[in-house]
Design an enzyme around this catalytic site. Structure first.
Site, PDB file in Angstrom:
ATOM      1  N   SER A 119       0.413  -0.873  -0.316  1.00  0.00           N
ATOM      2  CA  SER A 119       0.049   0.560   0.056  1.00  0.00           C
ATOM      3  C   SER A 119       1.029   1.105  -0.086  1.00  0.00           C
ATOM      4  O   SER A 119       0.207   2.468   0.194  1.00  0.00           O
ATOM      5  CB  SER A 119      -0.712  -0.479   1.361  1.00  0.00           C
ATOM      6  OG  SER A 119      -0.266   0.196   2.407  1.00  0.00           O
ATOM      7  N   HIS A 140      -1.539  -2.723  -6.283  1.00  0.00           N
ATOM      8  CA  HIS A 140      -2.509  -2.557  -5.519  1.00  0.00           C
ATOM      9  C   HIS A 140      -3.561  -2.215  -5.098  1.00  0.00           C
ATOM     10  O   HIS A 140      -4.787  -1.591  -5.958  1.00  0.00           O
ATOM     11  CB  HIS A 140      -1.480  -0.568  -4.587  1.00  0.00           C
ATOM     12  CG  HIS A 140      -2.263  -0.317  -3.084  1.00  0.00           C
ATOM     13  ND1 HIS A 140      -2.382   1.267  -2.761  1.00  0.00           N
ATOM     14  CD2 HIS A 140      -2.764  -0.962  -2.044  1.00  0.00           C
ATOM     15  CE1 HIS A 140      -3.432   0.836  -1.519  1.00  0.00           C
ATOM     16  NE2 HIS A 140      -3.626  -0.197  -1.160  1.00  0.00           N
ATOM     17  N   GLU A 152      -4.450   0.343  -8.102  1.00  0.00           N
ATOM     18  CA  GLU A 152      -3.595   1.578  -8.213  1.00  0.00           C
ATOM     19  C   GLU A 152      -2.018   0.066  -9.363  1.00  0.00           C
ATOM     20  O   GLU A 152      -1.586  -0.304  -8.304  1.00  0.00           O
ATOM     21  CB  GLU A 152      -2.862   1.983  -6.980  1.00  0.00           C
ATOM     22  CG  GLU A 152      -3.932   3.012  -6.762  1.00  0.00           C
ATOM     23  CD  GLU A 152      -3.081   3.922  -5.408  1.00  0.00           C
ATOM     24  OE1 GLU A 152      -2.824   4.558  -5.264  1.00  0.00           O
ATOM     25  OE2 GLU A 152      -2.724   3.189  -4.420  1.00  0.00           O
ATOM     26  N   ASN A 190      -3.249   6.756  -0.706  1.00  0.00           N
ATOM     27  CA  ASN A 190      -3.715   7.038   0.397  1.00  0.00           C
ATOM     28  C   ASN A 190      -2.431   7.620   1.033  1.00  0.00           C
ATOM     29  O   ASN A 190      -2.600   8.959   2.124  1.00  0.00           O
ATOM     30  CB  ASN A 190      -2.251   5.649   0.876  1.00  0.00           C
ATOM     31  CG  ASN A 190      -3.274   4.637   1.752  1.00  0.00           C
ATOM     32  OD1 ASN A 190      -4.895   4.498   1.429  1.00  0.00           O
ATOM     33  ND2 ASN A 190      -2.652   2.689   1.401  1.00  0.00           N
TER      34      ASN A 190
END
Length: 282
Positions: A119, A140, A152, A190
């Site tokens: 992540s 991801h 992602e 994130n």
């Protein structure tokens, strides 16, 4: 390269979810973990998900059985030599990942692509221990994998355009919607989400508003499905702190400093839902 078999390393929440969507998309899947009990738990989670889908009429029993037939578990990493793509979903620890990539590099066929479900850790650093850095890429997925549409796809320093396009296309075949990301700490989603949660913790610590009102404000005012503090409890405050510290360390930017209240709760062992107490009591 035609992809027929996908290897998944790690049979936890993310790994089993990735294995499920890959098998659902018609690929043969080999799911690996270190111990058979972890493999069996992962396979059990997938069976439970499929049983629920059958009960709700979302798929037939025959479809569920066919999906399970495309899936096998193993504790032998060597079995992944059959795979054209291996997706790694092990613990978020760079040393553990690098050790794994060095082994996969020796085991997997020369044309195989190695993808990480990290992540936010560096794809470039993982790729550096292989002799095929141009075939290493980030992939991801978001939790829960069978439900969330986003992937992602992250380009490391040496990821080739061919590898990148292959994995973008694979994500679409898995029924996902990929976004293209150039490697940076925490990638795109994130990088935006985690500081927002951290800011919510600061707002709580400073006594600006209660946890309930902060969350209600973000749900009703920004149309978020869940408030940032409730989301932090769901993710795990220890996980959130580790991710914040990675971002702070990698950038050296003070705007990413973890909130002292977050650190204090982690030290107290109040990690959110998994311990029964975080910003809320469960």
């Amino acid at each position: 390269m035609e992809i027929k078999t996908i290897g998944v390393v790690g049979a936890g929440t993310m790994g089993s979810g990735i294995a499920q969507v890959a098998a659902a998309a018609g690929f043969s899947v080999i799911m690996h973990d270190l111990e058979d009990r972890f493999v069996q738990r992962g396979l059990g989670t997938i069976k439970k998900n499929l049983d629920r889908a059958v009960e709700k009429g979302k798929q037939s029993r025959e479809e569920a059985d066919a999906l399970l037939g495309r899936l096998r578990g193993t504790v032998r990493l060597e079995e992944l030599q059959e795979a054209e793509v291996v997706i790694e979903a092990v613990v978020e620890n760079m040393e553990v990942k690098k050790e794994l990539y060095a082994r996969l590099d020796q085991i997997c066929k020369p044309e195989a692509v190695l993808a990480s479900n990290t992540s936010g850790l560096s794809i470039t650093e993982m790729a550096s221990v292989t002799k095929r850095p141009w075939q290493v890429v980030g992939m991801h997925f978001f939790n829960p994998v069978p439900v969330m549409k986003l992937v992602e796809v992250i380009k490391g320093n040496d990821t080739s355009p061919e590898t990148f396009e292959l994995v973008m296309d694979l994500a679409r075949k898995l029924g996902k919607e990929p976004i293209a990301v150039n490697e940076a700490p925490l990638f795109a989603v994130n990088r935006i989400l985690v500081p927002m949660i951290n800011e919510a913790v600061f707002v709580l610590m400073e006594g600006v508003a209660s946890a309930e009102d902060i969350d209600r404000g973000m749900v009703l005012g920004c149309n978020h499905p869940i408030g940032p503090l409730a989301l932090a409890d769901l993710v795990g405050l220890d996980v959130l702190l580790a991710v914040m510290e990675t971002l702070y360390r990698e950038t050296g930017d003070s705007k990413y400093r973890p909130c002292p209240l977050l650190r204090k709760l982690v030290r107290a062992g109040h990690l959110g839902r998994k311990t029964g107490r975080g910003f809320y009591t469960y």
